[in-house]
Design a protein around this motif. Structure first.
Motif, short mmCIF file in Angstrom:
data_model
loop_
_atom_site.label_atom_id
_atom_site.label_comp_id
_atom_site.label_asym_id
_atom_site.label_seq_id
_atom_site.Cartn_x
_atom_site.Cartn_y
_atom_site.Cartn_z
N ALA A 231 -27.82 41.35 2.36
CA ALA A 231 -27.23 41.14 1.45
C ALA A 231 -27.32 39.45 1.39
N ALA A 232 -26.88 39.11 0.37
CA ALA A 232 -26.67 38.10 0.85
C ALA A 232 -25.47 37.29 -0.60
N LEU A 233 -24.76 36.72 -0.46
CA LEU A 233 -23.54 35.97 -1.47
C LEU A 233 -23.37 34.54 -1.65
N LEU A 234 -23.37 33.95 -2.95
CA LEU A 234 -22.36 33.11 -2.94
C LEU A 234 -21.26 33.07 -3.52
N LEU A 235 -20.46 32.39 -3.00
CA LEU A 235 -19.26 32.31 -3.80
C LEU A 235 -19.03 30.95 -5.06
N PHE A 236 -18.46 30.92 -5.89
CA PHE A 236 -18.75 30.22 -6.84
C PHE A 236 -18.12 30.30 -7.60
N ASP A 237 -17.06 28.87 -7.29
CA ASP A 237 -15.38 28.98 -8.38
C ASP A 237 -15.67 28.08 -10.11
N PRO A 238 -16.20 28.31 -11.26
CA PRO A 238 -17.40 27.50 -12.72
C PRO A 238 -15.67 26.53 -12.69
N GLY B 168 -29.11 23.10 15.60
CA GLY B 168 -29.09 24.22 15.33
C GLY B 168 -28.18 25.22 14.71
N LEU B 169 -27.24 24.13 14.15
CA LEU B 169 -25.95 24.49 13.05
C LEU B 169 -27.33 24.52 11.59
N LEU B 170 -26.66 25.24 10.87
CA LEU B 170 -27.07 25.91 9.25
C LEU B 170 -26.36 25.96 8.90
N VAL B 171 -25.97 26.16 7.25
CA VAL B 171 -24.97 25.73 6.00
C VAL B 171 -25.62 26.66 5.40
N GLU B 172 -24.93 27.68 5.37
CA GLU B 172 -25.16 29.32 4.50
C GLU B 172 -24.49 30.13 3.70
N ALA B 173 -24.63 30.54 2.05
CA ALA B 173 -23.66 31.44 1.85
C ALA B 173 -23.64 32.57 2.89
N LEU C 224 -33.81 41.48 0.97
CA LEU C 224 -32.14 40.71 1.62
C LEU C 224 -32.57 40.96 -0.38
N HIS C 225 -30.71 41.41 -0.44
CA HIS C 225 -30.10 41.80 -1.74
C HIS C 225 -29.16 40.65 -2.31
N PHE C 226 -29.40 39.90 -3.77
CA PHE C 226 -28.67 38.57 -3.71
C PHE C 226 -27.36 38.46 -4.11
N PHE C 227 -26.59 38.26 -4.35
CA PHE C 227 -25.14 38.25 -5.49
C PHE C 227 -24.48 37.20 -5.63
N ILE C 228 -24.11 36.28 -6.75
CA ILE C 228 -23.16 35.94 -7.05
C ILE C 228 -21.73 36.51 -7.34
N ASP D 2 -24.83 50.13 4.57
CA ASP D 2 -23.53 50.77 3.52
C ASP D 2 -24.56 50.41 2.51
N ASP D 3 -24.38 50.33 1.33
CA ASP D 3 -24.99 49.43 0.06
C ASP D 3 -25.03 48.26 0.16
N PRO D 4 -26.35 47.90 -0.55
CA PRO D 4 -25.36 46.36 -0.83
C PRO D 4 -24.15 45.89 -0.97
N GLU D 5 -23.20 46.05 -2.38
CA GLU D 5 -22.50 46.07 -2.40
C GLU D 5 -21.30 46.03 -1.44
N THR D 6 -21.32 47.25 -0.79
CA THR D 6 -20.23 47.29 0.32
C THR D 6 -21.04 46.24 1.23
N CYS D 7 -22.40 45.67 1.01
CA CYS D 7 -22.16 45.41 2.87
C CYS D 7 -21.68 43.70 2.44
N ILE D 8 -21.49 43.34 1.47
CA ILE D 8 -21.63 42.42 0.94
C ILE D 8 -20.18 41.80 0.41
N ARG D 9 -19.18 42.88 0.66
CA ARG D 9 -17.61 42.59 0.47
C ARG D 9 -17.09 42.54 1.83
#
Length: 210
Positions: free
Chosen positions: A63-70, A93-98, A144-148, A106-113
């Motif tokens: 799972a992947a998550l992007l934290l966003f402050d609108p 070798g350094l990557l900028v990532e979510a 991958l399960h994608f979250f915002i 775990d389920d995807p939401e539990t994983c990403i938390r």
């Protein structure tokens, strides 16, 4: 890090799939993740059967998550060393990532938390799943399960940085969304999952102003 849980047991793979027949499955490596060589017959669109052999790497789903402050127009990303990127020409070798991680049962939401707190130190309040994607379907089984999730500065409850016992040394980065999007165009951000999430948020923002 625990071992990956295969997405679908091998014995069930061809159940109900009339166009493919598994002939043989060989375990090539079970060291870090699982590498198999699979021989199979595939019925082509003209009705002819063709026998093929391919290798597939199983590292489990994630799972992947992007934290966003609108309100401030910012995102939270990470920077860490990735050996495969280094071996393929990324100078440092350094990557900028979510933030992201394996489900590990775990389920995807539990994983990403869990991953968000470990990697970035932010508590995730209301993650919203936006899509799923196979990231490299020619050779890797991973989906991958994608979250915002929206965040505010006070949601950072830990330093983050990842787990030392898993070899993680993660830098937490907060930047304007516009700067992150420019980083895609300029080559500073080259991680696929991160590009997908940033562009998703940018599209949503664009539609919201129409």
């Amino acid at each position: 890090m625990s071992r990956p849980v295969p997405a679908v047991p091998i014995a069930e793979l061809s159940a109900g799939a009339e166009h493919v027949k598994l002939l043989d499955v060989q375990l090539l490596s079970d060291n870090w993740y699982v590498l198999r060589k699979v021989s199979f017959s595939l019925r082509r669109r003209d009705g002819q059967w063709q026998t093929l052999s391919r290798e597939a790497y199983d590292r489990g789903n994630g799972a992947a998550l992007l934290l966003f402050d609108p309100r401030r127009g910012t995102v939270v990303l990470t920077r860490q060393f990735r050996l495969p990127a280094f071996l393929n020409g990324c100078a440092d070798g350094l990557l900028v990532e979510a933030c992201a991680g394996l489900l590990d049962g775990d389920d995807p939401e539990t994983c990403i938390r869990r991953e968000a707190q470990e990697e970035t130190g932010y508590r995730v309040r209301q993650p919203r799943k936006v899509f799923e994607a196979y990231m490299s379907p020619g050779s890797v089984t991973e989906k991958l399960h994608f979250f915002i999730a929206e965040y505010e500065p006070q949601d950072r409850v830990r330093a983050g940085g990842g787990l030392v016992n898993e070899g993680e040394d993660i830098e937490v980065i907060e930047m304007p969304l516009a700067e992150a999007l420019a980083g895609i165009a300029g080559g500073a951000i080259q991680d696929g999952k991160t590009i997908m999430l940033l562009q998703h948020v940018a599209l949503q923002q664009q539609f919201a102003t129409v």
